[in-house]
Design a protein around this motif. Sequence first.
Motif, PDB file in Angstrom:
ATOM      1  N   ASN A   1       0.827  -1.208   0.000  1.00 20.61           N
ATOM      2  CA  ASN A   1       0.000   0.000   0.000  1.00 20.61           C
ATOM      3  C   ASN A   1       0.859   1.254   0.000  1.00 20.61           C
ATOM      4  N   GLY A   2       1.786   1.317  -0.966  1.00 20.15           N
ATOM      5  CA  GLY A   2       2.618   2.502  -1.118  1.00 20.15           C
ATOM      6  C   GLY A   2       3.328   2.883   0.166  1.00 20.15           C
ATOM      7  N   GLY A   3       3.175   4.131   0.551  1.00 17.30           N
ATOM      8  CA  GLY A   3       3.848   4.631   1.741  1.00 17.30           C
ATOM      9  C   GLY A   3       3.331   4.060   3.041  1.00 17.30           C
ATOM     10  N   ASP A   4       2.190   3.350   2.983  1.00 15.81           N
ATOM     11  CA  ASP A   4       1.635   2.747   4.199  1.00 15.81           C
ATOM     12  C   ASP A   4       2.174   1.350   4.464  1.00 15.81           C
ATOM     13  N   GLY A   5       3.084   0.873   3.647  1.00 19.95           N
ATOM     14  CA  GLY A   5       3.759  -0.377   3.939  1.00 19.95           C
ATOM     15  C   GLY A   5       3.085  -1.625   3.409  1.00 19.95           C
ATOM     16  N   LEU A   6       3.437  -2.764   4.001  1.00 17.88           N
ATOM     17  CA  LEU A   6       2.978  -4.077   3.569  1.00 17.88           C
ATOM     18  C   LEU A   6       2.235  -4.755   4.709  1.00 17.88           C
ATOM     19  N   SER A   7       1.289  -5.615   4.348  1.00 19.71           N
ATOM     20  CA  SER A   7       0.591  -6.417   5.352  1.00 19.71           C
ATOM     21  C   SER A   7       0.273  -7.772   4.741  1.00 19.71           C
ATOM     22  N   VAL A   8      -0.034  -8.731   5.597  1.00 22.46           N
ATOM     23  CA  VAL A   8      -0.393 -10.061   5.111  1.00 22.46           C
ATOM     24  C   VAL A   8      -1.655 -10.522   5.816  1.00 22.46           C
ATOM     25  N   LEU A   9      -2.555 -11.065   5.028  1.00 23.00           N
ATOM     26  CA  LEU A   9      -3.805 -11.619   5.528  1.00 23.00           C
ATOM     27  C   LEU A   9      -3.787 -13.127   5.341  1.00 23.00           C
ATOM     28  N   THR A  10      -4.184 -13.838   6.370  1.00 23.79           N
ATOM     29  CA  THR A  10      -4.368 -15.286   6.295  1.00 23.79           C
ATOM     30  C   THR A  10      -5.766 -15.591   6.827  1.00 23.79           C
ATOM     31  N   THR A  11      -6.069 -16.860   6.976  1.00 28.52           N
ATOM     32  CA  THR A  11      -7.369 -17.215   7.534  1.00 28.52           C
ATOM     33  C   THR A  11      -7.531 -16.726   8.966  1.00 28.52           C
ATOM     34  N   ASP A  12      -6.439 -16.343   9.625  1.00 29.61           N
ATOM     35  CA  ASP A  12      -6.492 -15.783  10.977  1.00 29.61           C
ATOM     36  C   ASP A  12      -6.647 -14.266  10.972  1.00 29.61           C
ATOM     37  N   GLY A  13      -6.818 -13.655   9.787  1.00 33.40           N
ATOM     38  CA  GLY A  13      -6.911 -12.201   9.681  1.00 33.40           C
ATOM     39  C   GLY A  13      -5.568 -11.594   9.319  1.00 33.40           C
TER      40      GLY A  13
ATOM     41  N   ALA B   1      11.343  -7.739   2.457  1.00 29.25           N
ATOM     42  CA  ALA B   1      10.837  -7.282   1.164  1.00 29.25           C
ATOM     43  C   ALA B   1      10.744  -5.759   1.113  1.00 29.25           C
ATOM     44  N   ALA B   2      10.345  -5.139   2.220  1.00 35.57           N
ATOM     45  CA  ALA B   2      10.232  -3.678   2.252  1.00 35.57           C
ATOM     46  C   ALA B   2      11.597  -3.017   2.076  1.00 35.57           C
ATOM     47  N   ARG B   3      12.619  -3.576   2.690  1.00 34.17           N
ATOM     48  CA  ARG B   3      13.971  -3.016   2.534  1.00 34.17           C
ATOM     49  C   ARG B   3      14.455  -3.165   1.099  1.00 34.17           C
ATOM     50  N   ALA B   4      14.211  -4.315   0.504  1.00 35.05           N
ATOM     51  CA  ALA B   4      14.636  -4.522  -0.887  1.00 35.05           C
ATOM     52  C   ALA B   4      13.927  -3.546  -1.820  1.00 35.05           C
ATOM     53  N   ALA B   5      12.623  -3.357  -1.617  1.00 36.51           N
ATOM     54  CA  ALA B   5      11.873  -2.432  -2.464  1.00 36.51           C
ATOM     55  C   ALA B   5      12.360  -1.000  -2.286  1.00 36.51           C
ATOM     56  N   ALA B   6      12.770  -0.650  -1.076  1.00 36.47           N
ATOM     57  CA  ALA B   6      13.267   0.703  -0.821  1.00 36.47           C
ATOM     58  C   ALA B   6      14.527   0.985  -1.637  1.00 36.47           C
ATOM     59  N   VAL B   7      15.385  -0.007  -1.775  1.00 37.44           N
ATOM     60  CA  VAL B   7      16.580   0.178  -2.600  1.00 37.44           C
ATOM     61  C   VAL B   7      16.169   0.408  -4.052  1.00 37.44           C
ATOM     62  N   THR B   8      15.214  -0.375  -4.523  1.00 39.57           N
ATOM     63  CA  THR B   8      14.780  -0.246  -5.914  1.00 39.57           C
ATOM     64  C   THR B   8      14.212   1.141  -6.207  1.00 39.57           C
ATOM     65  N   VAL B   9      13.351   1.650  -5.334  1.00 39.81           N
ATOM     66  CA  VAL B   9      12.721   2.948  -5.616  1.00 39.81           C
ATOM     67  C   VAL B   9      13.686   4.108  -5.427  1.00 39.81           C
TER      68      VAL B   9
ATOM     69  N   VAL C   1      -2.138 -10.840  10.088  1.00 36.43           N
ATOM     70  CA  VAL C   1      -1.267 -11.430  11.099  1.00 36.43           C
ATOM     71  C   VAL C   1       0.055 -10.690  11.246  1.00 36.43           C
ATOM     72  N   ALA C   2       0.416  -9.837  10.282  1.00 34.23           N
ATOM     73  CA  ALA C   2       1.686  -9.106  10.364  1.00 34.23           C
ATOM     74  C   ALA C   2       1.671  -7.950   9.375  1.00 34.23           C
ATOM     75  N   SER C   3       2.530  -6.977   9.638  1.00 31.83           N
ATOM     76  CA  SER C   3       2.697  -5.852   8.721  1.00 31.83           C
ATOM     77  C   SER C   3       4.125  -5.345   8.848  1.00 31.83           C
ATOM     78  N   ALA C   4       4.520  -4.519   7.900  1.00 31.14           N
ATOM     79  CA  ALA C   4       5.850  -3.902   7.930  1.00 31.14           C
ATOM     80  C   ALA C   4       5.739  -2.521   7.320  1.00 31.14           C
ATOM     81  N   PRO C   5       6.392  -1.530   7.918  1.00 31.33           N
ATOM     82  CA  PRO C   5       6.326  -0.181   7.367  1.00 31.33           C
ATOM     83  C   PRO C   5       7.210  -0.041   6.136  1.00 31.33           C
ATOM     84  N   THR C   6       6.893   0.966   5.337  1.00 31.58           N
ATOM     85  CA  THR C   6       7.775   1.327   4.240  1.00 31.58           C
ATOM     86  C   THR C   6       9.059   1.931   4.793  1.00 31.58           C
ATOM     87  N   VAL C   7      10.174   1.602   4.171  1.00 33.83           N
ATOM     88  CA  VAL C   7      11.454   2.172   4.575  1.00 33.83           C
ATOM     89  C   VAL C   7      11.612   3.534   3.910  1.00 33.83           C
ATOM     90  N   SER C   8      11.930   4.549   4.692  1.00 34.06           N
ATOM     91  CA  SER C   8      12.007   5.915   4.175  1.00 34.06           C
ATOM     92  C   SER C   8      13.267   6.115   3.342  1.00 34.06           C
TER      93      SER C   8
END
Length: 306
Positions: free
Chosen positions: A216-228, A281-289, A230-237
Motif C-alpha cells: 500500500n505505497g507509503g503505508d507499507g505491507l501487510s499479510v492476511l491469512t485465515t487468521d486475519g 521485502a520492504a527493505r529490498a523495495a526501498a533500494v529499488t525505488v 497477522v503481520a505488517s511492515a512499514p515502508t522504509v524511508s
Amino acid sequence: MIVSGGEALVDLVPAESTVDLLAPRLGGGPYNVALAAARLGVPTAFLSRVSTDRFGDALVERLRASNVDISLLQRGPEPTTLAVVALDEHSSARYSFYTEGTADRLVTDPGPLPDETTALSLGTLGMVLEPGVSAYEAVLRRESERGVLTALDPNIRADMIADGAAYRTRFESWLPYVRLLKLSMDDAEWLAGGADVTDAAKGWLDAGVEAVVLTNGGDGLSVLTTDGEVASAPTVSVEVADTIGAGDTVQGALLAWLAEQDVRRVADLEPADWSQALGYAARAAAVTVSRNGAEPPTTEELARFS
C-alpha cells in the motif's frame, strides 16, 4: 529453484520532463521478479519467450549478468513488447503498452518444470494476453498439483483488460492453484470490483490461497491469512527516484526469503516469520525505488542498506 514466468519488455522512460527524450529500461513484472530473487542469491530461472531483436538480446544478457537461469527461455523473431512510461508528481508510473504480435505473448508450455523447482511465480501481462496466458495457466495447475509453492502477482494493467468481469472470473479460477497472492491495494480494489477488500481477500483465501500480501505505497505491507491480518511492515524511508519495479522487487524478495528459510508451505508461517519476511521485502523495495528504473538490489547492496 524459483521459476518466474511472464513477459520481458522494454520500458521507455522519460529522461526529462517531456517526451522529447525516452530512455529504454529493461523490465516487465515477471522479468523483474526473476532479477530480484536471483540478485538476492537464490537460484532462479525465467520462463518466457524473448525476441531475437536487439532489445531481446539485451534482456537475455541482463538475465545472465544477474545469474538467472535461462534454460527455460524461448526465443523468436517477433518484436519485443514496449511500454511507454509516464511519471506523475509522486514519481509513480503509468504505462501504455505496445504488444501486438510481440514475442513474450507467444510463449508455449514447456512441460513439467525441472525437479529442483520449489516455487513458481506468475503475473502481469503474462496472465492477460493470449495465447501465452493459456500456457502459463497449464504450468500453474500442473506445478501446483505436484506441490510447488505457487505465487501470483496480477499487477493489474486495466487498459490491457478488455473485459473486466471475464478477467475477474478467470482470476478466481486460478485461486485453487495459488498459495501466495501478492497485490497492491489498487489491484486488490480493482479485483474486488467495488466490494470491501478485506471481504474479498477472505473469499480468495477460502478459494485455496494461503496468504494474501498487500502493498500500500507509503503505508507499507501487510499479510492476511485465515487468521486475519497477522503481520505488517512499514515502508522504509528513502528519497524516491521512481516506483518502477517496486512491487516486483517485493515479490522477488519474498520468494527469496521463503527459499532461504526453506519454506514450502506459507500456511506454516507464524506471525513473527511474516514480520521478518515483509520487513526484508520492504527493505529490498526501498533500494529499488531509490534509483531510476527497475534495479533490484544484490545481497551485498541490501546488507549495506540495512
